[in-house]
Write a protein that holds these residues in place. Structure first.
Motif, short mmCIF file in Angstrom:
data_model
loop_
_atom_site.label_atom_id
_atom_site.label_comp_id
_atom_site.label_asym_id
_atom_site.label_seq_id
_atom_site.Cartn_x
_atom_site.Cartn_y
_atom_site.Cartn_z
N ILE A 205 0.83 -1.20 0.00
CA ILE A 205 0.00 0.00 0.00
C ILE A 205 0.87 1.26 0.00
O ILE A 205 0.58 2.23 -0.71
N GLY A 206 1.94 1.25 0.80
CA GLY A 206 2.84 2.39 0.83
C GLY A 206 3.44 2.69 -0.54
O GLY A 206 3.49 3.85 -0.97
N ALA A 207 3.89 1.64 -1.22
CA ALA A 207 4.48 1.83 -2.56
C ALA A 207 3.45 2.35 -3.54
O ALA A 207 3.75 3.23 -4.36
N ILE A 208 2.22 1.83 -3.47
CA ILE A 208 1.16 2.29 -4.37
C ILE A 208 0.85 3.77 -4.14
O ILE A 208 0.67 4.54 -5.09
N VAL A 209 0.80 4.18 -2.87
CA VAL A 209 0.53 5.59 -2.55
C VAL A 209 1.64 6.49 -3.11
O VAL A 209 1.36 7.52 -3.74
N VAL A 210 2.89 6.09 -2.91
CA VAL A 210 4.02 6.89 -3.39
C VAL A 210 3.97 7.01 -4.92
O VAL A 210 4.10 8.11 -5.49
N VAL A 211 3.76 5.90 -5.60
CA VAL A 211 3.70 5.91 -7.07
C VAL A 211 2.56 6.80 -7.55
O VAL A 211 2.72 7.61 -8.48
N SER A 212 1.39 6.65 -6.93
CA SER A 212 0.22 7.43 -7.35
C SER A 212 0.47 8.93 -7.20
O SER A 212 0.16 9.72 -8.10
N VAL A 213 1.04 9.33 -6.06
CA VAL A 213 1.30 10.75 -5.82
C VAL A 213 2.32 11.30 -6.82
O VAL A 213 2.11 12.36 -7.44
N VAL A 214 3.41 10.57 -7.04
CA VAL A 214 4.46 11.04 -7.95
C VAL A 214 3.93 11.14 -9.38
O VAL A 214 4.17 12.13 -10.09
N LEU A 215 3.18 10.13 -9.83
CA LEU A 215 2.66 10.16 -11.20
C LEU A 215 1.61 11.25 -11.39
O LEU A 215 1.53 11.86 -12.46
N LEU A 216 0.81 11.51 -10.36
CA LEU A 216 -0.16 12.61 -10.46
C LEU A 216 0.55 13.95 -10.56
O LEU A 216 0.15 14.83 -11.34
N LEU A 217 1.60 14.13 -9.75
CA LEU A 217 2.38 15.37 -9.82
C LEU A 217 3.05 15.52 -11.19
O LEU A 217 3.08 16.62 -11.77
N GLN A 218 3.56 14.41 -11.71
CA GLN A 218 4.19 14.44 -13.03
C GLN A 218 3.16 14.77 -14.11
O GLN A 218 3.44 15.54 -15.03
N TYR A 219 1.97 14.22 -13.97
CA TYR A 219 0.90 14.49 -14.93
C TYR A 219 0.53 15.97 -14.92
O TYR A 219 0.37 16.60 -15.98
N ARG A 220 0.40 16.55 -13.73
CA ARG A 220 0.08 17.98 -13.62
C ARG A 220 1.19 18.83 -14.24
O ARG A 220 0.92 19.83 -14.92
N LYS A 221 2.42 18.43 -14.01
CA LYS A 221 3.55 19.18 -14.56
C LYS A 221 3.53 19.15 -16.09
O LYS A 221 3.76 20.17 -16.75
#
Length: 234
Positions: A205-221
């Motif tokens: 779950i921790g890894a999924i949360v980290v990946v989701s947050v980073v990819l969402l930030l990358q998508y916004r960028k």
């Protein structure tokens, strides 16, 4: 009509039977459940790779929440399958819910690529039968594999590596489709971070949360700087 449906779904039969059997063998050799729970899982969940992932997580004593989150993330793409076919399934009546439930990668590909007539009710009945036949192939494979694993004595040491091999192949296919190594690198880094700082029960779950947050930030960028996106893929 059933003969034409069988011909249409024959390639899927040859894929689902061996994969379903592999799941059934994994289920009975890795978990302490009765053999019939494997085909029951194929009926009620029908998630292919998600079912194999669930076996691995349950065998590792993962919690139900962790299993749920992992399967949801793995199968989230099916939400978009259903949304994209709402027009095609419009007016299907009681069949509509099952048509959406039964959308797998292979079924979606078949339903969207086959030739269709102007007779919508007839085509929806055909879609329903195609979906049902495909699930029957999967459930039959699960049952055969579970019976084999429960009744034939063999050394199953290392069979759990089937899951690792499956997800290595899926990762490579996703990389080839995207042409971008960033999500793969983020996933690997998140997994390493979770292993280092979290207890085993919470690592996934921790890894999924980290990946989701980073990819969402990358998508916004990338949305804010489309020129950067084009340069990154060049």
């Amino acid at each position: 009509m059933n003969q034409s449906v069988f011909r249409l779904t024959l390639p899927i039969l040859f894929g689902y039977l061996p994969l379903g059997m592999a799941f059934g063998v994994l289920f009975t050799t890795q978990l302490d459940y009765p053999w019939w729970a494997a085909p029951a899982m194929g009926i009620l969940i029908y998630a292919g790779a998600g079912q194999i992932l669930a076996v691995s997580l349950l065998a590792a004593q993962a919690g139900l929440l962790e299993v749920f989150v992992a399967m949801f993330v793995l199968n989230a793409r099916h939400l978009f399958y259903g949304l994209s076919l709402l027009g095609q399934f419009h007016g299907a009546g009681w069949r509509k819910a099952y048509l959406i439930f039964g959308l797998t990668d292979e079924t979606y590909s078949l339903l969207t690529s086959r030739a269709r007539s102007a007779d919508r009710p007839h085509e929806q009945v055909l879609d329903f039968r195609i979906t049902l036949f495909n699930q029957c192939y999967w459930v039959a494979g699960c049952a055969l594999g579970a019976l084999l694993g429960a009744n034939v004595a063999f050394n199953s040491t290392g069979i759990e590596f089937a899951l690792v091999a499956l997800f290595i192949v899926l990762t490579i296919e996703q990389y080839k489709a995207l042409g971008d190594a960033f999500p793969v690198m983020v996933g690997a880094a998140a997994a390493a971070l979770a292993i280092l700082v979290l207890p085993p029960a919470h690592q996934l779950i921790g890894a999924i949360v980290v990946v989701s947050v980073v990819l969402l930030l990358q998508y916004r960028k990338l949305r804010r700087n489309p020129a950067t996106e084009g340069a990154g893929h060049g």
